[in-house]
Motif scaffolding. Sequence first.
Motif, PDB file in Angstrom:
ATOM      1  N   THR A  33       0.817  -1.213   0.000  1.00  0.00           N
ATOM      2  CA  THR A  33       0.000   0.000   0.000  1.00  0.00           C
ATOM      3  C   THR A  33       0.850   1.261   0.000  1.00  0.00           C
ATOM      4  O   THR A  33       0.589   2.211  -0.747  1.00  0.00           O
ATOM      5  CB  THR A  33      -0.943   0.003   1.217  1.00  0.00           C
ATOM      6  N   VAL A  94      -5.234   0.009   7.474  1.00  0.00           N
ATOM      7  CA  VAL A  94      -5.142  -0.089   6.012  1.00  0.00           C
ATOM      8  C   VAL A  94      -6.499  -0.435   5.403  1.00  0.00           C
ATOM      9  O   VAL A  94      -6.892   0.113   4.369  1.00  0.00           O
ATOM     10  CB  VAL A  94      -4.080  -1.136   5.613  1.00  0.00           C
ATOM     11  N   PHE A 171      -5.989  -2.150  -1.008  1.00  0.00           N
ATOM     12  CA  PHE A 171      -6.015  -1.934   0.436  1.00  0.00           C
ATOM     13  C   PHE A 171      -6.626  -3.126   1.168  1.00  0.00           C
ATOM     14  O   PHE A 171      -6.187  -3.482   2.264  1.00  0.00           O
ATOM     15  CB  PHE A 171      -6.793  -0.657   0.764  1.00  0.00           C
ATOM     16  N   ASP A 174      -3.988  -5.903   1.298  1.00  0.00           N
ATOM     17  CA  ASP A 174      -2.938  -5.541   2.248  1.00  0.00           C
ATOM     18  C   ASP A 174      -3.452  -5.674   3.683  1.00  0.00           C
ATOM     19  O   ASP A 174      -2.812  -6.297   4.547  1.00  0.00           O
ATOM     20  CB  ASP A 174      -2.474  -4.113   1.975  1.00  0.00           C
TER      21      ASP A 174
END
Length: 414
Positions: A33, A94, A171, A174
């Motif tokens: 990210t 995240v 995102f 991640d």
Amino acid sequence: MSGGSLRRGLRDVPRTVWLLAAGQFFNMIVAFTFVYFFVYLTHERGLSVAQAGVISGIGGAGMVAGNFTGGWFGDRYGHRRVLLVGSLVSGVGVLSLPVLPETPLYVVPGLSQYAGGCVRAATGALVAVTVPEGVRRQGFAVMRFAGNAGFTVGPPLGALLIAQFSYGVLFVVDGVGTLVFAAYAARVLPARGVVHEGVEDTADAPGVFAALRARPTVVMLLAAILVTDLVYRQQYSTLPTDLARHGLGTGFYGWLLAINGGLILLLELPVTLALRGRRPLRIVGGGVLLVGAGYGVLAFGVGAGAAVAMMTLLTAGEILYKTPATAFVADHAPAHAQGRFQSLYSGVSVSGVVLSAPLGGALYTAAPTALWPVCAALAGGAGVLLLVAGRARRPGVPGTEVVRPVRETGTRTG
């Protein structure tokens, strides 16, 4: 080094470290990210370059702060616990990024990066307390190999996810991956582990600054690494700018970074094992000198050949200095402050994330031709300091004590 010698050198690395390295490899694959975060803010969210710069800067400052403080939490609450909580906070942060309005973007990424920095410090401390003195270079080398291998795969995979799906998917992958790593670590990391023999963590134990005063070589190493990281990370800020100024574009710069990653994956483990019996400060000092020599090449002119030579020298220096420096700090840390010592090293070793771009950019703007000679001089001075310190070290001098072996105990380390 032959394959048999490599295997024999890695045989003493504890199973827990191998399991943690496997988790780190996976975690670094999905930790893409931050590579695309600035572009996401400007292209997807429509923020100005200045706004994206402030948000990214806050995140970088949070990451450095996490590295400096994660070990302090670990010494008090347990390194395993800090790793798990930090991973949970980072993963949730995240995951929330795609749905956050603009104002929380100035807060949440910084908190997430702070948690990630704490995880890095806790990971180093876990390796330090798990691996006995004399084998720590191999243990840290295994962790660096796993992290670098994962990061080699991660950014291209992130680019593929963006192209095929969206930043939102990036995102999610991640964040979920970080949470999976937390669950994996909770399962494979023992709640009870190893501690230094004969040292009790008592209320009257000396504080970290008193411990540092008794270990001047550790202080010198930390100062040298602080300067070196400021210089080393110019490759991510002013170097591509100067290459473009001399007609070498983004594609060429990408190949330079590929040289760096490829050489590290091929050479760092065998080089670390081959030199594991040598005095660490001399190895670290020689590596820092090579970093300075790399930038010194550019002082004579910037071209394709000079840039390749620079990156080769810089990578050779990185291979030599990073793992032995980490192990040196662990070997000279008192048992009750192992996390804090690792935090200090982790913090100075990423300080360039915050300092290198503004300081290097300011010097490059004022005097473009002075940047590379100054970088060479700074790293050269740091390298000479470490070589002198390594030559002066002898048994009985404060800061050069040998760390006692470790034994299995029932004391909680996380």
